[in-house]
Motif scaffolding. Sequence first.
Motif, PDB file in Angstrom:
ATOM      1  N   ALA A 148       1.129  -1.138  -0.028  1.00 21.66           N
ATOM      2  CA  ALA A 148      -0.154   0.074   0.027  1.00 21.66           C
ATOM      3  C   ALA A 148       0.740   1.033   0.285  1.00 21.66           C
ATOM      4  O   ALA A 148       0.954   1.708  -0.684  1.00 21.66           O
ATOM      5  CB  ALA A 148      -1.255   0.116   0.419  1.00 21.66           C
ATOM      6  N   GLY A 149       1.854   0.912   0.845  1.00 21.55           N
ATOM      7  CA  GLY A 149       2.752   2.665   0.788  1.00 21.55           C
ATOM      8  C   GLY A 149       3.595   2.804  -0.038  1.00 21.55           C
ATOM      9  O   GLY A 149       3.477   4.046  -0.784  1.00 21.55           O
ATOM     10  N   ASP A 150       3.771   1.596  -1.096  1.00 16.48           N
ATOM     11  CA  ASP A 150       4.388   2.046  -2.450  1.00 16.48           C
ATOM     12  C   ASP A 150       3.496   2.280  -3.362  1.00 16.48           C
ATOM     13  O   ASP A 150       4.561   2.883  -4.033  1.00 16.48           O
ATOM     14  CB  ASP A 150       5.049  -0.101  -2.645  1.00 16.48           C
ATOM     15  N   SER A 151       2.873   1.868  -3.436  1.00 21.98           N
ATOM     16  CA  SER A 151       1.116   1.963  -4.583  1.00 21.98           C
ATOM     17  C   SER A 151       1.501   3.390  -4.029  1.00 21.98           C
ATOM     18  O   SER A 151       0.824   3.735  -5.738  1.00 21.98           O
ATOM     19  CB  SER A 151       0.630   0.955  -4.230  1.00 21.98           C
ATOM     20  N   LEU A 152       0.700   3.205  -2.852  1.00 20.64           N
ATOM     21  CA  LEU A 152       0.553   5.065  -2.753  1.00 20.64           C
ATOM     22  C   LEU A 152       1.310   5.966  -3.290  1.00 20.64           C
ATOM     23  O   LEU A 152       1.411   7.264  -3.977  1.00 20.64           O
ATOM     24  CB  LEU A 152       0.335   5.419  -1.382  1.00 20.64           C
ATOM     25  N   GLY A 153       2.844   6.152  -2.987  1.00 16.60           N
ATOM     26  CA  GLY A 153       3.736   6.769  -2.896  1.00 16.60           C
ATOM     27  C   GLY A 153       4.128   6.445  -3.857  1.00 16.60           C
ATOM     28  O   GLY A 153       5.097   7.826  -4.875  1.00 16.60           O
ATOM     29  N   ALA A 154       4.093   5.998  -5.616  1.00 16.06           N
ATOM     30  CA  ALA A 154       4.878   5.734  -6.642  1.00 16.06           C
ATOM     31  C   ALA A 154       4.088   7.018  -7.538  1.00 16.06           C
ATOM     32  O   ALA A 154       4.623   7.616  -8.371  1.00 16.06           O
ATOM     33  CB  ALA A 154       4.212   4.530  -7.278  1.00 16.06           C
ATOM     34  N   THR A 155       3.044   7.605  -6.861  1.00 11.06           N
ATOM     35  CA  THR A 155       2.256   8.399  -8.050  1.00 11.06           C
ATOM     36  C   THR A 155       3.488   9.886  -7.371  1.00 11.06           C
ATOM     37  O   THR A 155       3.458  10.828  -7.986  1.00 11.06           O
ATOM     38  CB  THR A 155       1.147   9.268  -6.986  1.00 11.06           C
ATOM     39  N   THR A 156       3.910  10.050  -6.816  1.00 15.81           N
ATOM     40  CA  THR A 156       5.327  11.321  -5.557  1.00 15.81           C
ATOM     41  C   THR A 156       6.185  11.134  -6.389  1.00 15.81           C
ATOM     42  O   THR A 156       7.043  11.982  -5.280  1.00 15.81           O
ATOM     43  CB  THR A 156       4.513  11.602  -4.148  1.00 15.81           C
ATOM     44  N   GLU A 157       6.876   9.595  -5.983  1.00 14.22           N
ATOM     45  CA  GLU A 157       8.562   9.467  -6.392  1.00 14.22           C
ATOM     46  C   GLU A 157       9.062   9.983  -7.125  1.00 14.22           C
ATOM     47  O   GLU A 157       8.517  10.726  -7.796  1.00 14.22           O
ATOM     48  CB  GLU A 157       8.841   8.205  -6.663  1.00 14.22           C
ATOM     49  N   LEU A 195      -1.173   8.737   8.756  1.00 14.75           N
ATOM     50  CA  LEU A 195      -0.044   8.581   8.951  1.00 14.75           C
ATOM     51  C   LEU A 195       1.520   8.492   6.568  1.00 14.75           C
ATOM     52  O   LEU A 195       2.157   9.414   6.700  1.00 14.75           O
ATOM     53  CB  LEU A 195       1.263   7.053   9.345  1.00 14.75           C
ATOM     54  N   LEU A 196       0.694   7.438   6.420  1.00 16.21           N
ATOM     55  CA  LEU A 196       1.348   7.201   5.530  1.00 16.21           C
ATOM     56  C   LEU A 196       0.835   8.680   3.868  1.00 16.21           C
ATOM     57  O   LEU A 196       2.303   8.316   2.849  1.00 16.21           O
ATOM     58  CB  LEU A 196       0.486   5.977   4.434  1.00 16.21           C
ATOM     59  N   GLY A 245       7.388   5.497   1.568  1.00 15.53           N
ATOM     60  CA  GLY A 245       5.721   4.643   1.965  1.00 15.53           C
ATOM     61  C   GLY A 245       5.774   2.854   2.943  1.00 15.53           C
ATOM     62  O   GLY A 245       5.169   3.277   2.815  1.00 15.53           O
ATOM     63  N   ALA A 246       6.640   2.462   1.765  1.00 13.91           N
ATOM     64  CA  ALA A 246       6.566   0.669   2.077  1.00 13.91           C
ATOM     65  C   ALA A 246       7.406   0.573   3.396  1.00 13.91           C
ATOM     66  O   ALA A 246       6.205  -0.281   3.238  1.00 13.91           O
ATOM     67  CB  ALA A 246       7.607   0.517   0.574  1.00 13.91           C
ATOM     68  N   ILE A 247       8.362   1.154   3.613  1.00 16.94           N
ATOM     69  CA  ILE A 247       8.976   0.301   5.041  1.00 16.94           C
ATOM     70  C   ILE A 247       7.935   1.052   5.910  1.00 16.94           C
ATOM     71  O   ILE A 247       7.547   0.446   6.799  1.00 16.94           O
ATOM     72  CB  ILE A 247      10.460   1.789   4.663  1.00 16.94           C
ATOM     73  N   ALA A 248       7.593   2.158   5.775  1.00 16.75           N
ATOM     74  CA  ALA A 248       6.486   2.708   7.177  1.00 16.75           C
ATOM     75  C   ALA A 248       5.747   1.921   7.165  1.00 16.75           C
ATOM     76  O   ALA A 248       5.205   1.641   8.443  1.00 16.75           O
ATOM     77  CB  ALA A 248       6.724   4.365   7.298  1.00 16.75           C
ATOM     78  N   GLY A 249       5.087   1.599   5.654  1.00 21.47           N
ATOM     79  CA  GLY A 249       3.636   1.119   4.972  1.00 21.47           C
ATOM     80  C   GLY A 249       3.800  -0.711   6.319  1.00 21.47           C
ATOM     81  O   GLY A 249       2.578  -0.778   7.036  1.00 21.47           O
ATOM     82  N   GLY A 255       1.342  -1.314   8.841  1.00 19.21           N
ATOM     83  CA  GLY A 255       0.308  -2.652   8.483  1.00 19.21           C
ATOM     84  C   GLY A 255       0.542  -3.916  10.125  1.00 19.21           C
ATOM     85  O   GLY A 255       0.082  -4.123  10.662  1.00 19.21           O
ATOM     86  N   ALA A 256       1.496  -3.883  10.415  1.00 20.23           N
ATOM     87  CA  ALA A 256       2.010  -4.600  11.498  1.00 20.23           C
ATOM     88  C   ALA A 256       1.414  -4.476  13.011  1.00 20.23           C
ATOM     89  O   ALA A 256       1.118  -4.967  13.635  1.00 20.23           O
ATOM     90  CB  ALA A 256       3.641  -5.357  12.015  1.00 20.23           C
ATOM     91  N   ARG A 257       1.877  -2.853  13.119  1.00 24.46           N
ATOM     92  CA  ARG A 257       1.347  -2.309  14.430  1.00 24.46           C
ATOM     93  C   ARG A 257      -0.729  -2.190  13.974  1.00 24.46           C
ATOM     94  O   ARG A 257      -1.099  -2.769  14.820  1.00 24.46           O
ATOM     95  CB  ARG A 257       1.581  -1.045  14.186  1.00 24.46           C
ATOM     96  N   ASP A 258      -0.862  -2.477  13.241  1.00 23.39           N
ATOM     97  CA  ASP A 258      -2.301  -1.812  13.328  1.00 23.39           C
ATOM     98  C   ASP A 258      -3.242  -2.891  12.150  1.00 23.39           C
ATOM     99  O   ASP A 258      -4.836  -2.443  12.727  1.00 23.39           O
ATOM    100  CB  ASP A 258      -2.388  -0.523  12.652  1.00 23.39           C
ATOM    101  N   GLY A 259      -2.336  -3.771  11.604  1.00 24.41           N
ATOM    102  CA  GLY A 259      -3.081  -5.243  11.106  1.00 24.41           C
ATOM    103  C   GLY A 259      -3.972  -4.324   9.756  1.00 24.41           C
ATOM    104  O   GLY A 259      -3.565  -3.058   9.254  1.00 24.41           O
ATOM    105  N   VAL A 260      -4.389  -5.165   8.966  1.00 24.69           N
ATOM    106  CA  VAL A 260      -4.937  -4.739   7.669  1.00 24.69           C
ATOM    107  C   VAL A 260      -5.827  -3.999   7.644  1.00 24.69           C
ATOM    108  O   VAL A 260      -6.674  -3.387   6.840  1.00 24.69           O
ATOM    109  CB  VAL A 260      -5.092  -6.460   6.966  1.00 24.69           C
ATOM    110  N   SER A 261      -6.887  -4.622   8.765  1.00 27.88           N
ATOM    111  CA  SER A 261      -7.592  -3.544   9.251  1.00 27.88           C
ATOM    112  C   SER A 261      -8.075  -2.323   9.340  1.00 27.88           C
ATOM    113  O   SER A 261      -8.289  -1.876   9.288  1.00 27.88           O
ATOM    114  CB  SER A 261      -8.538  -4.664  10.618  1.00 27.88           C
TER     115      SER A 261
END
Length: 310
Positions: free
Chosen positions: A22-31, A255-256, A270-274, A278-284
């Motif tokens: 998610a972080g990767d695909s979201l951030g691809a737009t603003t790389e 945050l992302l 985005g990927a690394i923070a994501g 994700g491990a903190r808050d879950g896929v939910s």
Amino acid sequence: MTTTTSTDALDRATGALLGVHAGDSLGATTEFASPNPDPDTWVRDIVGGGAFNWAPGDPTDDTDLTAAVVRAYTDLIADGTDQTLDAVLDACARHFLSWYRSGPKDIGGTTSGSLARLRRTNDPRGSGNAAPDAQANGSLMRCIPTAVYRKDDPDRLAEETLAISAITHASTVATQSCLLYNRVVAALINGTDVRTAITDAAAELDGTEVGRVATSRLDASVDDPMPWRRGGWVLTALDIALWAALQVDRTTEDLLVDIINQGGDADTNGAIAGGLLGARDGVSGLPDRWVATLRLADEFRQAATAFVAG
Ligand SMILES: [Mg+2]
């Protein structure tokens, strides 16, 4: 003592893998974009585009190489192979080279040089760039599958995390960044709170540059602005991820969105923070409208289920 149900652990394990995507695909737009100072015009959805004209939900190199490590473990599970370190490294090398040969349109310099060497030598223990100043973020962005699969085996987690990083990124700073990150991810999946998880991981790396980054972040105010020292640098990406994870009153989405609208190496930050979030808050904790776009969502969900089952 923390109690956790297996459902919670599966949610967080799945969140770790899908958080990277998610972080990767979201951030691809603003790389490569400049920081956007106007939140009213921020990118908040996975819409593709960007420097490489991605389709919405496309994996970029961060997710593709994470998938390569996922597939390495998936192969070993399916084969019932004796999971020696050599077997793990060979499987990773095979999937890294499969991706490399596909001609990816976005590939980092350290990764490219090391995979060219791997293709020539077929030696995943000697292919990585070990120069002390080779401190790019290209192994940190794809290390998380080991944390998910080895979350209950601290020794294998460390051994495989360090060696898989070193296939491309063999400097101490790069490999230890992956170790600290994967220790935190495994602890979060197992139900440890963020501050304790980072404190424990920093203690293991006490006296190292990576340990100092984590300790400094723990000591800093959670209200500090996003840390930004050098684009593409592993310690910057690690610090951003820790900065985000420690803000327990802010959502993964908030945050992302904040991180990727600062531009630069947005997809990798985005990927690394994501992954941590994700491990903190879950896929939910990931917006449904994001997850619905992610091309590898089903594969990552299935892998998380298989990895948690052991
Ligand atoms: Mg990328």
